[in-house]
Motif scaffolding. Sequence first.
Motif, PDB file in Angstrom:
ATOM      1  N   LEU A 118     -46.930  -3.324  59.370  1.00 39.77           N
ATOM      2  CA  LEU A 118     -48.435  -3.363  59.462  1.00 39.77           C
ATOM      3  C   LEU A 118     -49.033  -1.937  58.896  1.00 39.77           C
ATOM      4  N   LEU A 119     -48.210  -0.825  59.226  1.00 40.03           N
ATOM      5  CA  LEU A 119     -48.632   0.475  58.802  1.00 40.03           C
ATOM      6  C   LEU A 119     -48.767   0.492  57.381  1.00 40.03           C
ATOM      7  N   GLU A 120     -47.888  -0.198  56.757  1.00 42.56           N
ATOM      8  CA  GLU A 120     -47.727  -0.535  55.341  1.00 42.56           C
ATOM      9  C   GLU A 120     -48.906  -0.998  54.696  1.00 42.56           C
ATOM     10  N   VAL A 121     -49.292  -2.143  55.249  1.00 37.97           N
ATOM     11  CA  VAL A 121     -50.265  -2.989  54.865  1.00 37.97           C
ATOM     12  C   VAL A 121     -51.420  -2.334  54.938  1.00 37.97           C
ATOM     13  N   VAL A 122     -51.956  -1.327  55.715  1.00 37.46           N
ATOM     14  CA  VAL A 122     -52.984  -0.807  55.884  1.00 37.46           C
ATOM     15  C   VAL A 122     -53.345   0.771  55.368  1.00 37.46           C
ATOM     16  N   GLY A 123     -51.944   0.972  54.582  1.00 40.33           N
ATOM     17  CA  GLY A 123     -51.912   2.177  54.118  1.00 40.33           C
ATOM     18  C   GLY A 123     -51.719   3.434  54.804  1.00 40.33           C
ATOM     19  N   MET A 124     -51.124   3.232  55.979  1.00 42.61           N
ATOM     20  CA  MET A 124     -50.942   4.373  56.757  1.00 42.61           C
ATOM     21  C   MET A 124     -49.196   4.729  56.943  1.00 42.61           C
ATOM     22  N   LYS A 125     -48.339   4.279  56.256  1.00 36.48           N
ATOM     23  CA  LYS A 125     -47.152   4.275  56.146  1.00 36.48           C
ATOM     24  C   LYS A 125     -46.745   5.714  56.343  1.00 36.48           C
ATOM     25  N   ASP A 126     -47.208   6.751  55.500  1.00 40.57           N
ATOM     26  CA  ASP A 126     -46.909   8.080  55.207  1.00 40.57           C
ATOM     27  C   ASP A 126     -47.324   8.599  56.489  1.00 40.57           C
ATOM     28  N   TRP A 127     -48.119   8.233  57.262  1.00 42.63           N
ATOM     29  CA  TRP A 127     -48.585   8.888  58.544  1.00 42.63           C
ATOM     30  C   TRP A 127     -48.169   8.354  59.866  1.00 42.63           C
ATOM     31  N   ALA A 128     -46.805   7.516  59.656  1.00 43.41           N
ATOM     32  CA  ALA A 128     -46.657   6.995  60.765  1.00 43.41           C
ATOM     33  C   ALA A 128     -46.048   7.721  62.136  1.00 43.41           C
ATOM     34  N   ASN A 129     -45.804   8.850  61.707  1.00 43.53           N
ATOM     35  CA  ASN A 129     -45.172   9.811  62.761  1.00 43.53           C
ATOM     36  C   ASN A 129     -46.064  10.936  63.009  1.00 43.53           C
ATOM     37  N   ALA A 130     -47.294  10.812  62.475  1.00 39.51           N
ATOM     38  CA  ALA A 130     -48.264  11.801  62.863  1.00 39.51           C
ATOM     39  C   ALA A 130     -48.967  11.535  64.044  1.00 39.51           C
ATOM     40  N   LYS A 131     -49.466  12.416  64.726  1.00 38.74           N
ATOM     41  CA  LYS A 131     -50.205  12.081  66.033  1.00 38.74           C
ATOM     42  C   LYS A 131     -51.623  11.854  65.682  1.00 38.74           C
TER      43      LYS A 131
END
Length: 322
Positions: A118-131
């Motif tokens: 889902l993080l990839e679907v909404v374009g947030m994959k690169d920020w997955a481990n950022a607070k």
Amino acid sequence: MEAVIDVQGVEKMYRRRVHALRGVDLRVGSGEIFGLLGPNGAGKSTLVKVLLTVIRATKCQGTLLGSKVGDKGVLSQVGYLPEHHNFPKYLTSKQLLRHFGAMSGVGRAERNRKADELLEVVGMKDWANAKLGSYSKGMRQRVGLAQALMNDPKLVILDEPTDGVDPIGRKDIREVLLRLKDEGRTVFLNSHLLSELEMVCDRVAIMVHGLVRQQGTIEELTDGQSGFAVRALEPISDELRETISKRLSGIDPIKTSDPSELVFATSDADAVQPAIDVLRSSGVTIRQFGFRRPSLEELFVKAVQEHPDGARPGAQRKGGRS
């Protein structure tokens, strides 16, 4: 069409006689994107909270996903993104999604897989481990949308999902909503961004002062208000208007506030040509000609202006139930 939301006569009276909902009738079909719009204080969020059992209605009849409104057991099939969410800033987006997955009863392996997906679907994959505390508002909205999908819902309720999102982000979210529709899910949207609703919604409802004033497709709501428009460089005289009306007998004119515009209730361009002939022969310069349909914003403004005091109308909807 099978109804996912089907409620009648929903009322909510708060203390001090604040009548938030005045008898709402609303029907949302399976597999459609449905938009609920209205000014601040119209009762949109109150209605959503009634459907989700956050608050109890004073009166309510109807169903949510086939179960009586108020049945908490059906909520496991609903995904929800509130307007003013406040996720813990010390969590990463991946941790947040896993947390919501656990609360929804999703197994460990499945929620780990879905969080990444889902993080990839909404374009947030690169920020997955950022607070989350380091995210912009638009980024938090994207993660919020992913959160609403963690439990694989049949119905997704989104309150202002594109609030604070840049144009690229809004386009991405529209694509996600259309993807949800293609998967057979139902999407229920609250939004002030009327142009966004117009681009994705199959049907809309306009709520004013705790009542649904209109409900239907854009085509149904603009029935009798759409037609071919002729715009001149200068105001068109009453004499010319009368002459044109005689030449176009049988075609109803549509009232417009623009003195340089004529609008006729027809989709036949040939039928309007005599109006152009009259104007040109009278020396009037035509600057624009084409089919015009009121925008969702125009429908919205008209509905609000027609009911400034909240008086109950004789009929709540135009376009009927479908």
